[in-house]
Design an enzyme around this catalytic site. Structure first.
Site, mmCIF file in Angstrom:
data_model
loop_
_atom_site.group_PDB
_atom_site.id
_atom_site.type_symbol
_atom_site.label_atom_id
_atom_site.label_comp_id
_atom_site.label_asym_id
_atom_site.label_seq_id
_atom_site.Cartn_x
_atom_site.Cartn_y
_atom_site.Cartn_z
ATOM 1 N N HIS A 2 19.646 -25.956 19.785
ATOM 2 C CA HIS A 2 18.518 -26.613 19.120
ATOM 3 C C HIS A 2 18.196 -25.847 17.842
ATOM 4 O O HIS A 2 18.480 -24.647 17.732
ATOM 5 C CB HIS A 2 17.297 -26.623 20.033
ATOM 6 C CG HIS A 2 17.437 -27.539 21.209
ATOM 7 N ND1 HIS A 2 16.349 -28.024 21.898
ATOM 8 C CD2 HIS A 2 18.534 -28.062 21.824
ATOM 9 C CE1 HIS A 2 16.770 -28.810 22.877
ATOM 10 N NE2 HIS A 2 18.079 -28.838 22.857
ATOM 11 N N GLU A 20 15.452 -24.661 16.636
ATOM 12 C CA GLU A 20 14.597 -23.481 16.818
ATOM 13 C C GLU A 20 15.386 -22.304 17.382
ATOM 14 O O GLU A 20 15.211 -21.162 16.947
ATOM 15 C CB GLU A 20 13.423 -23.803 17.752
ATOM 16 C CG GLU A 20 12.496 -24.886 17.232
ATOM 17 C CD GLU A 20 12.902 -26.293 17.636
ATOM 18 O OE1 GLU A 20 12.057 -27.199 17.513
ATOM 19 O OE2 GLU A 20 14.060 -26.511 18.083
ATOM 20 N N CYS A 51 10.804 -28.348 21.936
ATOM 21 C CA CYS A 51 10.847 -28.721 23.353
ATOM 22 C C CYS A 51 10.431 -27.521 24.207
ATOM 23 O O CYS A 51 10.213 -26.420 23.697
ATOM 24 C CB CYS A 51 12.256 -29.187 23.732
ATOM 25 S SG CYS A 51 13.470 -27.848 23.799
ATOM 26 N N CYS A 96 12.756 -24.435 23.880
ATOM 27 C CA CYS A 96 12.548 -23.725 22.617
ATOM 28 C C CYS A 96 11.201 -23.011 22.606
ATOM 29 O O CYS A 96 11.093 -21.878 22.125
ATOM 30 C CB CYS A 96 12.670 -24.693 21.445
ATOM 31 S SG CYS A 96 14.356 -25.319 21.240
#
Length: 142
Positions: free
Chosen positions: A46, A48, A76, A79
């Protein structure tokens, strides 16, 4: 946040969800990430997480206290947990994510001191350039 938007567009061009993130310490970007789940075949890639990995490598520490993470879409739960582990001090988000976001989606990883009680809660700044960030999510791939 505009850097995040550019990274999000780059992610879309590689077939990934258009999300971009940067970690800033002082006035310097120390890590950046574009969503790369499909491009890398890695469910943890992801934006992040990619930004955190780059920042930790650059500063030579897993402790990112004093740093700010900017992200084009609310992180999310995975993260958000990583942000807490890294001791990110401020989280700045663009678009909200009712489906996956740890504050909009009802899982308060970024706001509940009971989650990772040994780690400080970050300050949250939400909805920065939210309309522009949301627009990137719906732009067609070129």
């Amino acid at each position: 946040m505009r850097v995040c938007i550019g990274l999000a567009r780059r992610a879309r061009e590689t077939g990934d969800t258009p999300v971009g993130s940067v970690v800033v310490r002082g006035d310097e970007i120390v890590g950046e990430g574009a969503e790369a789940v499909r491009a890398r075949g890695d469910v943890t890639a992801h934006a992040e997480i990619e930004a955190l990995r780059a920042a930790c490598a650059r500063v030579g520490s897993l402790d990112l206290s004093g740093c700010t993470l900017y992200t084009s879409v609310e992180p999310c739960v995975m993260c958000a947990y990583a942000l807490r582990l890294a001791r990110i001090s401020v989280v700045v988000t663009g678009a909200r994510s009712a489906a996956a976001g740890p504050t909009s989606g009802g899982c308060a990883v970024l706001t509940d001191a009971g989650v990772l009680p040994s780690r400080p809660l970050p300050s949250l700044v939400r909805d920065v350039l939210a309309d522009e960030c949301l627009a990137v999510l719906t732009e067609p791939r070129r």
